[in-house]
Write a protein that holds these residues in place. Structure first.
Motif, PDB file in Angstrom:
ATOM      1  N   ASP A 138       0.816  -1.217   0.000  1.00 32.91           N
ATOM      2  CA  ASP A 138       0.000   0.000   0.000  1.00 32.91           C
ATOM      3  C   ASP A 138       0.847   1.262   0.000  1.00 32.91           C
ATOM      4  O   ASP A 138       0.487   2.260  -0.617  1.00 32.91           O
ATOM      5  N   PHE A 139       1.967   1.203   0.697  1.00 33.16           N
ATOM      6  CA  PHE A 139       2.781   2.414   0.788  1.00 33.16           C
ATOM      7  C   PHE A 139       3.790   2.509  -0.355  1.00 33.16           C
ATOM      8  O   PHE A 139       3.700   3.379  -1.211  1.00 33.16           O
ATOM      9  N   TRP A 140       4.731   1.542  -0.380  1.00 37.33           N
ATOM     10  CA  TRP A 140       5.843   1.642  -1.328  1.00 37.33           C
ATOM     11  C   TRP A 140       5.433   1.403  -2.777  1.00 37.33           C
ATOM     12  O   TRP A 140       6.052   1.937  -3.693  1.00 37.33           O
ATOM     13  N   LEU A 141       4.405   0.586  -2.980  1.00 31.75           N
ATOM     14  CA  LEU A 141       4.055   0.258  -4.368  1.00 31.75           C
ATOM     15  C   LEU A 141       2.799   0.989  -4.827  1.00 31.75           C
ATOM     16  O   LEU A 141       2.363   0.824  -5.962  1.00 31.75           O
ATOM     17  N   THR A 142       2.185   1.758  -3.940  1.00 32.60           N
ATOM     18  CA  THR A 142       0.958   2.454  -4.315  1.00 32.60           C
ATOM     19  C   THR A 142       1.017   3.943  -3.980  1.00 32.60           C
ATOM     20  O   THR A 142       0.826   4.797  -4.853  1.00 32.60           O
ATOM     21  N   ALA A 143       1.294   4.257  -2.740  1.00 30.49           N
ATOM     22  CA  ALA A 143       1.183   5.656  -2.298  1.00 30.49           C
ATOM     23  C   ALA A 143       2.357   6.528  -2.744  1.00 30.49           C
ATOM     24  O   ALA A 143       2.151   7.667  -3.153  1.00 30.49           O
ATOM     25  N   VAL A 144       3.582   5.995  -2.693  1.00 31.03           N
ATOM     26  CA  VAL A 144       4.726   6.875  -2.943  1.00 31.03           C
ATOM     27  C   VAL A 144       4.926   7.156  -4.429  1.00 31.03           C
ATOM     28  O   VAL A 144       4.549   6.373  -5.298  1.00 31.03           O
ATOM     29  N   LYS A 145       5.492   8.330  -4.671  1.00 30.25           N
ATOM     30  CA  LYS A 145       5.894   8.694  -6.035  1.00 30.25           C
ATOM     31  C   LYS A 145       7.353   8.324  -6.196  1.00 30.25           C
ATOM     32  O   LYS A 145       8.186   8.661  -5.351  1.00 30.25           O
ATOM     33  N   LEU A 146       7.665   7.626  -7.287  1.00 33.36           N
ATOM     34  CA  LEU A 146       9.053   7.268  -7.567  1.00 33.36           C
ATOM     35  C   LEU A 146       9.437   7.847  -8.921  1.00 33.36           C
ATOM     36  O   LEU A 146       8.567   8.100  -9.765  1.00 33.36           O
ATOM     37  N   PRO A 147      10.733   8.097  -9.157  1.00 30.66           N
ATOM     38  CA  PRO A 147      11.153   8.626 -10.467  1.00 30.66           C
ATOM     39  C   PRO A 147      10.862   7.615 -11.584  1.00 30.66           C
ATOM     40  O   PRO A 147      10.867   6.402 -11.350  1.00 30.66           O
ATOM     41  N   HIS A 148      10.600   8.112 -12.828  1.00 26.65           N
ATOM     42  CA  HIS A 148      10.275   7.231 -13.946  1.00 26.65           C
ATOM     43  C   HIS A 148      11.517   6.624 -14.531  1.00 26.65           C
ATOM     44  O   HIS A 148      11.791   6.711 -15.710  1.00 26.65           O
ATOM     45  N   GLN A 149      12.293   6.032 -13.717  1.00 28.76           N
ATOM     46  CA  GLN A 149      13.572   5.441 -14.109  1.00 28.76           C
ATOM     47  C   GLN A 149      13.374   4.383 -15.197  1.00 28.76           C
ATOM     48  O   GLN A 149      14.107   4.337 -16.173  1.00 28.76           O
ATOM     49  N   ARG A 150      12.338   3.578 -14.994  1.00 27.81           N
ATOM     50  CA  ARG A 150      12.177   2.411 -15.864  1.00 27.81           C
ATOM     51  C   ARG A 150      11.907   2.830 -17.320  1.00 27.81           C
ATOM     52  O   ARG A 150      12.451   2.268 -18.247  1.00 27.81           O
ATOM     53  N   GLN A 151      11.057   3.830 -17.450  1.00 27.44           N
ATOM     54  CA  GLN A 151      10.695   4.272 -18.798  1.00 27.44           C
ATOM     55  C   GLN A 151      11.877   4.923 -19.510  1.00 27.44           C
ATOM     56  O   GLN A 151      12.003   4.843 -20.715  1.00 27.44           O
ATOM     57  N   SER A 152      12.729   5.567 -18.756  1.00 30.62           N
ATOM     58  CA  SER A 152      13.830   6.300 -19.380  1.00 30.62           C
ATOM     59  C   SER A 152      14.924   5.363 -19.883  1.00 30.62           C
ATOM     60  O   SER A 152      15.821   5.778 -20.593  1.00 30.62           O
ATOM     61  N   GLU A 153      14.890   4.144 -19.481  1.00 28.19           N
ATOM     62  CA  GLU A 153      15.943   3.231 -19.902  1.00 28.19           C
ATOM     63  C   GLU A 153      15.752   2.747 -21.348  1.00 28.19           C
ATOM     64  O   GLU A 153      14.659   2.444 -21.748  1.00 28.19           O
TER      65      GLU A 153
END
Lengths: 153, 517
Positions: A138-153
């Motif tokens: 709920d927190f780490w995989l849903t609530a938090v915003k993470l940088p779009h690292q994956r798409q930029s690769e």
């Protein structure tokens, strides 16, 4: 927002854990919490680093969205893995959650000094463990915003 | 013719001569008698040595007292120099000549000093020298008038008796640091014969720390300097005749005498005590190390036991969750036992870990709010409080010197017990603190629970001690042992007051915080 659970892409979780019982429990708990999770398992610290660096048979390994890291591991323990991750410019942005049985003050302090993103102890009771995994989701995989690292690769 | 002489003149003269002769004889006799009396007088004196010397110090007369005290007969000594009465070291530094010189210069010289008898033994003597001069003022010789200070005085005899009876070695030292008296124990301890030590520097047997204390610095009198040392045991090193060293403790006391302030030192051989101390230190060290290892072991064992236990607990619970009612009733029962057993083991390990932490963690006693510690405990107990409907109240609680986490654990265990051991009704728990003496606070945790039979008061604080069947009250029997350990680690004692059915009061004392709140 990287709406992991909603953007159609599976969520990649790297679990670094040497106990098969714990691996199974974590798998079961994640299955209950989030159907779109890909749980990858590294059984020791060396395997974990190979997976993250895409070495050997891990050439096509996906980049994990989150790392769940046990502290006591064979070959290379969790503290060393954590130090390597946080010293690596591309890896250090991956949230690394310590998930261990130890509630020793020294382990907690050391982990945060090595820049762990959070420290969780495994509850003994099954329902508490399930609740903990759900809260990670709920927190780490849903609530938090993470940088779009994956798409930029 | 016969000459006739008047012989009357001659007769007169003869008579006169005869009278003169008679008087002379009388005078001679009187003189002889006087000399005789004088000699008798001198000879009769046994307690004093009295003799005369020529200007070079050669002995010309000798009385009975001198013979008795110095051990030489008149025949043996007359014609010899008086320097032989001095100890060799004094002779070496020209002391006899110096004494004569001083006497000649001032007419009279007094001193106390060590002298040597014919048999070589030494004694402390008090001596008076007088210069003998004729009417023209020419030096004709000297007289010495002396007595042995170590004998014949009743008080000194008593003192000596006391000295010999003392269980410790006793040495009396003059302000110059010379030994003037010692007892048998001192001879034994230092391995010398008494005569070898009399007159010697005390530095020879106690090389450091004693003689220095006798010599007052310029700013203080000897009495002042000594006053600071009186009654306090000073630990020094003693040196035996054979060169070996041994630890001693000395106690000093001043002794006024004709010679000035003498110092009596009681010297105790503390070899055995030192050994015992070293032994004790070593044992304590071992104990500490073993405790440390034990604590380490307990913590590692507990952590490492957690892992497999978590597996047992989790999977039996998983079994129960998924298969309860799907297998037969035996299977349900077996799983229930397995779950219960694993849960109990889990609690046991956690309590053991808490117990081990309460004892092995380096204690840091800081200013801590006991009220905050209680609040923290009550938060941890909120489930139990809500379930039982317990009413927990407390007075304002003081700041104390404590490890706040351990204090919180203490409250948690005591309040938790108070809520748990209830036969009926709503648990009421009250926590208070009362000033107990200047720096202590006495805490009490009072409940209206089932109470405890006084015969179990000791037992309940022991490890794994339980008073109830498992079906009545769950528990590991470690909770109060943890409480006891925590209170003891804080330098206090935990106690209980109770009667069955009357509730219980647990009491413990803590030190007041230094920072005034």
């Amino acid at each position: 927002m990287k709406a992991i659970a909603g953007d159609g892409l599976p969520v990649e979780v790297l679990l670094v854990e040497d106990s098969p019982g714990d691996v199974r429990l974590t798998q079961l708990a994640f299955r209950d919490a989030n159907k779109s999770i890909n749980l990858h398992v590294a059984w020791d610290g060396v395997e974990a680093m190979a997976f993250l660096r895409r070495e050997g048979t891990n050439v096509h390994a996906p980049r994990p969205d989150i790392i769940l890291l046990d502290l006591n591991l064979p070959k290379m323990d969790g503290r060393e893995v954590l130090a390597l991750i946080k010293a690596d410019d591309s890896l250090k942005i991956i949230p690394t959650v310590i998930l261990t049985t130890s509630d020793a003050e020294a382990d907690i302090l050391k982990s945060y000094q090595l820049l762990a993103n959070c420290y969780l102890t495994k509850p003994v009771q099954l329902d508490e463990f399930e609740a903990l995994v759900k809260s990670i989701n709920d927190f780490w995989l849903t609530a938090v915003k993470l940088p779009h690292q994956r798409q930029s690769e | 013719m016969t000459e006739v002489y008047d012989i009357s003149m001659r007769k007169k003269a003869e008579k006169h001569l005869a009278q003169m002769e008679g008087r002379r004889r009388l005078a001679e006799e009187a003189l002889r008698e006087s000399e005789e009396r004088y000699r008798m007088l001198l000879d009769g004196i046994q307690d004093y040595a009295i003799f005369m010397m020529d200007p070079r110090g050669e002995i010309v007369s000798w009385n009975a007292g001198a013979e008795r005290i110095k051990g030489y007969t008149a025949e043996q000594i007359i014609g010899h120099n008086f320097s032989r009465f001095f100890p060799p070291e004094d002779i070496a530094r020209g002391r006899p000549e110096e004494v004569l010189r001083m006497t000649a210069a001032s007419g009279r010289h007094e001193e106390q000093g060590m002298r040597v008898r014919q048999d070589g033994s030494r004694f402390l003597a008090s001596l008076t020298f007088t210069a003998l001069r004729d009417a023209a003022g020419n030096l004709r010789g000297f007289s010495e008038f002396s007595h042995d200070l170590s004998e014949s005085k009743e008080s000194e005899a008593k003192y000596r008796g006391l000295l010999e009876a003392a269980p410790d070695a006793m040495v009396v030292v003059n302000p110059e640091g010379e030994i003037v008296l010692l007892n048998l124990q001192a001879e034994k301890q230092f391995g010398y014969h008494r005569d070898e030590l009399l007159g010697q520097k005390v530095k020879n047997i106690i090389p450091e720390g004693f003689a220095e204390r006798l010599i007052a610095d310029a700013l203080r009198s000897a009495e002042d300097a000594l006053a600071q040392q009186i009654g306090t045991g000073i630990e020094l090193i003693g040196l035996r005749k054979d060169g070996s060293e041994f630890p001693i403790e000395i106690m000093l006391s001043p002794l006024e005498s004709a010679e000035g302030i003498l110092v009596t030192a009681a010297i105790r051989d503390i070899t055995a005590r030192k050994k015992a101390e070293a032994h004790l230190l070593r044992k304590m060290d071992e104990l500490n190390r073993s405790n440390e290892e034990l604590g380490h072991f307990a913590s590692i064992a507990s952590h490492d036991l957690q892992e497999p236990l978590r597996m047992v607990t989790s999977y039996t619970q998983l079994l129960s969750k998924r298969y309860k009612g799907k297998l037969d009733s035996d299977a349900d029962e077996f799983i229930a036992f397995a779950v219960d057993g694993a849960n109990r083991m889990q609690r046991l390990i956690q309590d053991l870990l808490a117990y081990s932490r309460a004892g092995t963690k380096a204690m840091e006693l800081l200013d801590a709010s006991s009220e905050k510690a209680l609040q923290h405990a009550l938060i941890n107990l909120r489930g139990a409080i809500a379930d039982s409907g317990a009413l927990v109240t407390h007075d304002p609680l003081p700041a104390v010197l404590a490890d706040e986490r351990q204090l919180s654990q203490l409250f948690q265990n005591l309040v938790g017990n108070a809520i748990k051991y209830q036969s009926s009704g709503v648990p009421r728990v009250h926590i208070s603190a009362a000033k107990d003496g200047a720096k202590k606070w006495s805490f009490s945790v009072q409940d209206n629970g089932m109470g405890i039979d006084p015969q179990y008061f000791e037992r309940i604080f022991g490890m794994f001690q339980r008073l109830h069947k498992r079906e009545e009250f769950a528990g590991t029997g470690i909770g109060l042992a943890i409480c006891k350990r925590i209170v003891e680690r804080h330098g206090g004692i935990i106690s209980v007051e109770s009667q069955p059915g009357q509730g219980s009061i647990f009491r413990f004392a803590l030190t007041e915080s230094e920072a005034k709140s």
